[in-house]
Design an enzyme around this catalytic site. Structure first.
Site, PDB file in Angstrom:
ATOM      1  N   TYR A 139       0.845  -1.189   0.000  1.00 53.87           N
ATOM      2  CA  TYR A 139       0.000   0.000   0.000  1.00 53.87           C
ATOM      3  C   TYR A 139       0.893   1.257   0.000  1.00 53.87           C
ATOM      4  O   TYR A 139       1.913   1.297   0.707  1.00 53.87           O
ATOM      5  CB  TYR A 139      -0.892  -0.037   1.247  1.00 53.87           C
ATOM      6  CG  TYR A 139      -1.718   1.203   1.440  1.00 53.87           C
ATOM      7  CD1 TYR A 139      -2.791   1.485   0.602  1.00 53.87           C
ATOM      8  CD2 TYR A 139      -1.427   2.109   2.456  1.00 53.87           C
ATOM      9  CE1 TYR A 139      -3.539   2.633   0.762  1.00 53.87           C
ATOM     10  CE2 TYR A 139      -2.179   3.260   2.631  1.00 53.87           C
ATOM     11  CZ  TYR A 139      -3.228   3.521   1.783  1.00 53.87           C
ATOM     12  OH  TYR A 139      -3.967   4.658   1.953  1.00 53.87           O
ATOM     13  N   ASP A 210      -0.874  -7.698   5.994  1.00 53.08           N
ATOM     14  CA  ASP A 210      -1.927  -6.698   5.812  1.00 53.08           C
ATOM     15  C   ASP A 210      -3.056  -7.391   5.046  1.00 53.08           C
ATOM     16  O   ASP A 210      -2.909  -7.735   3.873  1.00 53.08           O
ATOM     17  CB  ASP A 210      -1.362  -5.503   5.028  1.00 53.08           C
ATOM     18  CG  ASP A 210      -2.386  -4.380   4.869  1.00 53.08           C
ATOM     19  OD1 ASP A 210      -3.605  -4.668   4.913  1.00 53.08           O
ATOM     20  OD2 ASP A 210      -1.977  -3.217   4.690  1.00 53.08           O
ATOM     21  N   LYS A 235     -11.767   0.138   5.217  1.00 53.01           N
ATOM     22  CA  LYS A 235     -12.187  -0.540   3.996  1.00 53.01           C
ATOM     23  C   LYS A 235     -13.309  -1.553   4.325  1.00 53.01           C
ATOM     24  O   LYS A 235     -14.360  -1.153   4.771  1.00 53.01           O
ATOM     25  CB  LYS A 235     -10.972  -1.186   3.327  1.00 53.01           C
ATOM     26  CG  LYS A 235      -9.728  -0.282   3.299  1.00 53.01           C
ATOM     27  CD  LYS A 235      -9.886   0.983   2.465  1.00 53.01           C
ATOM     28  CE  LYS A 235      -8.795   2.014   2.709  1.00 53.01           C
ATOM     29  NZ  LYS A 235      -7.413   1.552   2.596  1.00 53.01           N
TER      30      LYS A 235
HETATM   31  C1  LIG Z   1      -6.122   1.966   3.058  1.00 53.00           C
HETATM   32  C2  LIG Z   1      -5.061   0.981   3.325  1.00 53.00           C
HETATM   33  C3  LIG Z   1      -4.131   1.158   4.368  1.00 53.00           C
HETATM   34  C4  LIG Z   1      -4.100   2.412   5.212  1.00 53.00           C
HETATM   35  O1  LIG Z   1      -5.236   2.540   5.978  1.00 53.00           O
HETATM   36  P1  LIG Z   1      -5.853   3.970   6.434  1.00 53.00           P
HETATM   37  O2  LIG Z   1      -7.012   3.566   7.262  1.00 53.00           O
HETATM   38  O3  LIG Z   1      -6.221   4.717   5.186  1.00 53.00           O
HETATM   39  O4  LIG Z   1      -4.780   4.676   7.193  1.00 53.00           O
HETATM   40  C5  LIG Z   1      -3.202   0.163   4.592  1.00 53.00           C
HETATM   41  N1  LIG Z   1      -3.168  -0.955   3.830  1.00 53.00           N
HETATM   42  C6  LIG Z   1      -4.023  -1.152   2.813  1.00 53.00           C
HETATM   43  C7  LIG Z   1      -3.928  -2.393   2.003  1.00 53.00           C
HETATM   44  C8  LIG Z   1      -5.002  -0.202   2.530  1.00 53.00           C
HETATM   45  O5  LIG Z   1      -5.833  -0.405   1.500  1.00 53.00           O
END
Ligand SMILES: *Cc1c(COP(=O)(O)O)cnc(C)c1O
Length: 440
Positions: A139, A210, A235
């Site tokens: 990311y 992640d 998300k």
């Molecule tokens: C959006 C996202 C993040 C960061 O998260 P935030 O809540 O925007 O700080 C980290 N990893 C992935 C895969 C993401 O899509």
């Protein structure tokens, strides 16, 4: 039959009063301290009930919002309940954390003010001069933290485009952490978590995954050997594009001690209301994630069959080179709700596509109930130099889609008409055809 006028029934069924109860097996045993047992209940049941005790005073089925920043004490140092000060812990946060721990098959979970704050806190837990190995395709915000913040704190990150093959050679004496994103963003490459974790554990190294792109419904990385799973709750977990939040889940008591110390010391904590909203979103995660995955499968198949499409990245397709890993790691081999594809006609065509859709909204982010589209090379991944971008498959003509929970026939129709306009039709001007957001 008369109804009881008592606001609380005589016997209040507390189906899931605590995580320990949730994780107690049918034979009544609680498993060894460092490993979470398989939950007794299945995902949907846990999503609805884990961390959701009935309110003991009112019987409220939905937890009240606990806005108080401070909690009374009966004598010095003796709080009435479990709470003292809301940065350290808060009832809404605890409930959310319990629910996530249950869904990620973890013993512990800690919530943060964003996915990025979760990543930052984990990196901050490393001693200075530590070394980290990360997949290249992380990311954007994670890449930014690794290269521009972690290094300033004396933590060095090495990126690998093929971590399963390279990891052994990249390990140094001071390697403390391996960072995996599976699927990766935006090319949906998968990493065999078990393979990397086995090598890492031989060297005493922790593995972080992640899991944002799949959500705990589709993949539980701890079951495949990861030590910590992180999410941008923003998300799929919240799922309604109205909360920015993050969470980490793990089994180790030592990791819990380190990360909860930093959670409190740094103070990047979510508000009670955000925890409450995210917990509400979480209760329908299984329904949303299933629908999004079905929709993405339909859209990916339609795109794959289109003569205007160069390639489709989607681990749910039989043609995907990552299909075997998806079958091993994902629930029922699901592909998830995200996909990307390359359009014939270059960058212009990809931009025209995003202006021509009628349901997919042109916007960054993902994992909400509404479908979104974007052009990574010009939006989410614009900060990465072109040669580096293209080396990881982020070409100028790549379009990324986040499939929501609308009806799949409508989404397929929308994508195909937009492809037709983008590749065959002339330039679309803003205004007459409407820009995204004013399409209905
Ligand atoms: C959006 C996202 C993040 C960061 O998260 P935030 O809540 O925007 O700080 C980290 N990893 C992935 C895969 C993401 O899509």
């Amino acid at each position: 039959m008369t109804k009881s006028h008592s606001p609380v029934p005589d016997h209040v069924p507390f189906p899931f009063p605590s995580l320990e109860k949730v994780l107690t097996r049918e034979d009544g045993c609680i498993e060894t301290p460092q490993r979470a047992p398989s939950p007794v209940h299945q995902f949907g049941t846990l999503a609805v009930h884990a961390g959701s005790p009935l309110d003991p005073t009112t019987g409220a089925v939905i937890e009240p919002l606990s806005l108080s920043t401070t909690f009374a004490q009966t004598s010095v140092g003796k709080p009435i309940g479990l709470y003292e000060y809301s940065r350290s812990s808060n009832p809404n946060r605890t409930n959310f954390e319990e629910a996530i721990a249950a869904l990620e098959h973890a013993r512990h979970a800690l919530a943060f003010s964003s996915g990025s704050a979760t990543t930052a806190t984990i990196l901050q837990s490393l001693a200075t001069k530590s070394h980290v190995i990360s997949v290249s395709d992380v990311y954007g915000g994670t890449h930014r933290y690794f290269t521009q913040v972690a290094e300033a704190h004396g933590v060095l990150v090495t990126f690998s485009p093929s971590i399963e093959i390279d990891v052994e050679q990249l390990i140094r004496d001071n390697t403390k952490l391996i960072w995996i994103e599976s699927p990766s963003n935006p090319t949906l490459s998968l990493v065999d978590i078990r393979r990397v974790a086995t090598i890492a554990h031989n060297h005493g190294i922790l593995v972080v995954v992640d899991n944002t792109f799949l959500s705990p419904y589709v993949q539980n990385p701890l079951d495949h050997g990861a030590d910590i799973v992180v999410h941008s709750v923003t998300k799929y977990i919240n799922g309604h594009s109205d909360v920015v939040m993050g969470v980490a889940a793990f089994n180790s008591d030592e990791v819990k001690a380190r990360l909860s110390f930093l959670q409190n010391a740094i103070g990047a904590v979510p508000s009670p209301f955000d925890c409450w909203l995210a917990h509400r979103g979480l209760k329908t995660l299984h329904l949303r994630a299933r629908e999004a995955s079905n929709n993405a499968t339909a859209v990916a198949k339609a795109l794959e069959a289109s003569p205007h499409v160069i390639a489709v990245n989607y681990p749910g397709l039989e043609s995907s080179k990552y299909r075997p890993i998806a079958l091993k790691q994902h629930r029922d081999g699901m592909g998830g709700g995200m996909l990307s594809f390359r359009l014939k006609g270059g960058h212009e065509a990809s931009e025209r596509f995003c202006q021509a859709t009628k349901i997919f909204v042109l916007a960054e982010s993902l994992g909400g109930v509404e479908s979104l589209c974007e052009v990574p090379s010009a939006m989410t991944h614009a900060g990465i130099p072109k040669d580096q971008r293209e080396a990881i498959g982020v070409f100028d003509d790549l379009v990324r889609l986040s499939c929501g929970v609308e009806d799949s026939a409508d989404l397929v129709k929308d994508v195909l008409q937009a492809v037709e306009k983008a590749v065959v039709g002339g330039k679309i001007t803003n205004g007459v055809n409407g820009t995204n957001g004013t399409k209905f």
